[in-house]
Design an enzyme around this catalytic site. Sequence first.
Site, short mmCIF file in Angstrom:
data_model
loop_
_atom_site.label_atom_id
_atom_site.label_comp_id
_atom_site.label_asym_id
_atom_site.label_seq_id
_atom_site.Cartn_x
_atom_site.Cartn_y
_atom_site.Cartn_z
N HIS A 1 -5.55 3.68 -1.93
CA HIS A 1 -6.88 4.05 -1.43
C HIS A 1 -7.16 5.48 -1.87
CE1 HIS A 1 -9.62 4.41 2.41
NE2 HIS A 1 -10.26 4.72 1.31
N ARG B 1 -6.85 12.91 0.76
CA ARG B 1 -5.77 13.35 1.64
C ARG B 1 -4.40 12.81 1.23
NH1 ARG B 1 -7.05 10.07 7.17
NH2 ARG B 1 -8.97 11.25 7.02
N HIS C 1 1.00 6.19 1.81
CA HIS C 1 1.76 7.12 2.64
C HIS C 1 2.97 7.72 1.95
CE1 HIS C 1 -1.17 6.67 5.58
NE2 HIS C 1 -0.91 5.40 5.82
N HIS D 1 -3.85 -4.34 7.73
CA HIS D 1 -3.99 -3.21 8.64
C HIS D 1 -3.13 -3.39 9.88
CE1 HIS D 1 -5.47 0.40 10.43
NE2 HIS D 1 -6.05 0.68 9.27
N ARG E 1 -9.20 8.21 -1.30
CA ARG E 1 -10.19 8.63 -0.30
C ARG E 1 -11.05 9.76 -0.84
NH1 ARG E 1 -9.12 7.17 5.31
NH2 ARG E 1 -10.67 8.76 5.71
N ASN F 1 0.86 -1.19 0.00
CA ASN F 1 0.00 0.00 0.00
C ASN F 1 0.90 1.25 0.00
OD1 ASN F 1 -1.42 2.26 1.01
ND2 ASN F 1 -3.08 0.92 1.64
N GLU G 1 -11.01 -9.30 2.95
CA GLU G 1 -9.76 -8.91 3.61
C GLU G 1 -10.08 -8.78 5.09
OE1 GLU G 1 -7.38 -5.78 1.88
OE2 GLU G 1 -6.51 -5.30 3.84
N GLU H 1 -8.48 0.50 -3.42
CA GLU H 1 -9.28 0.53 -2.18
C GLU H 1 -10.22 1.72 -2.25
OE1 GLU H 1 -7.72 1.05 1.80
OE2 GLU H 1 -6.44 -0.66 1.38
N THR I 1 -8.37 3.72 8.25
CA THR I 1 -9.58 2.91 8.25
C THR I 1 -9.72 2.22 9.60
OG1 THR I 1 -9.02 2.48 5.95
CG2 THR I 1 -10.87 1.26 6.85
N1 PXP Z 1 -5.86 -2.91 4.10
C1 PXP Z 1 -6.82 -1.95 4.18
C2 PXP Z 1 -8.20 -2.31 3.75
C3 PXP Z 1 -6.52 -0.65 4.62
O1 PXP Z 1 -7.50 0.28 4.69
C4 PXP Z 1 -5.19 -0.34 4.97
C5 PXP Z 1 -4.86 1.05 5.40
O2 PXP Z 1 -4.95 1.91 4.32
C6 PXP Z 1 -4.22 -1.35 4.87
C7 PXP Z 1 -4.59 -2.64 4.46
C8 PXP Z 1 -2.79 -1.09 5.19
O3 PXP Z 1 -2.67 -0.79 6.54
P1 PXP Z 1 -1.27 -0.31 7.11
O4 PXP Z 1 -0.94 0.99 6.43
O5 PXP Z 1 -1.51 -0.18 8.57
O6 PXP Z 1 -0.26 -1.38 6.76
#
Ligand code: PXP
Length: 240
Positions: A43, A49, A10, A190, A45, A7, A151, A70, A101
Amino acid sequence: MVELGVNIDHVATIRQARRTVEPDPVAAAYFAELGGADTITVHLREDRRHIQDRDVRILKETVHIKLNFELSCAPEIVDICCATHPRQATLVPERREEVTTEGGLNLLRGDGVVEQAIEKLRDQGIEVSLFIDPDREQIEKAEALGVHAIELHTGQYALARGADQRRELDRLTQAGVIATDLGLRLHAGHGLTYQNVIPIASIPNMFELNIGHSIVSRAVLVGFQAAVAEMKRLIQVPRA
Ligand code: PXP
C-alpha cells in the site's frame, strides 16, 4: 485453493522507524515468494508512512508472482500505480489520521472519484479490486462499475467475539454469495490472524486473502532466537 496475498507494508514500517535501509520489503517479498505467497501486496500511502516509491519500482521488477498495488483514489497515487503497472490494483479509502485502513470504500457517494480512478487503471490494463464492507448495495455498485474483484473488509469480523463474530462471518458469507453470483472475484482481508483465518478461508468461492500484520508479527518472533544467537556468535572476538 485460496490464494495468499502477503502484505509487506509493516516490514517497511520497521525500516521507516529508523529511516534506514533495513529490513528491505523487497527482500521480504523474495522470502514471501519462497514461502508460497501467491501475491505480494503493498500500500503506497499518500503520507508514505511505510512503503516508498522506490519500493514499488523495484518490486515491479523483482516480484515474479502477482503484484497487488493498494492505493487510495488520490490522482498522484493513481498515476504512480499506472506507471508501475502491477497486475492488480486494490482501491481503498485512506485518511491521514488512521492507524490502518478503517472501513471499506463508499461506492455510493456519487462524486465520481472512485469511477475516475477505476477508469485510469483499467485503461492501463490493470485488474481492479475494490475494498468494501460486506454490504449488498456496495457489492452491486462494484459490479456496475465493471471491476474484476472485490475485497471484503474482514476488520469487524476480526474485532468481534463469540456470537457477534459468527454474525460477522454470516454477513461475509452472504456477501460472498452476492459477489460471486454477480461474477465478481472474491477477495478478503484486514485483521486476519493465525487464530481467525480458517472460517474466512472456508467461505465458498474465496479466491484471495490479503494478510499483513499477523504474518510480519509472527516472522519477528519466529526469527528472534536465531537473530540473537547470530549476533552473540559475532561478538565473541578473541581478546588480545
Ligand atoms: N487488505 C487491505 C485492503 C488492507 O488495507 C490491509 C491493511 O493494509 C490488509 C488487507 C491487511 O491487513 P492486516 O495487516 O490487518 O493483515
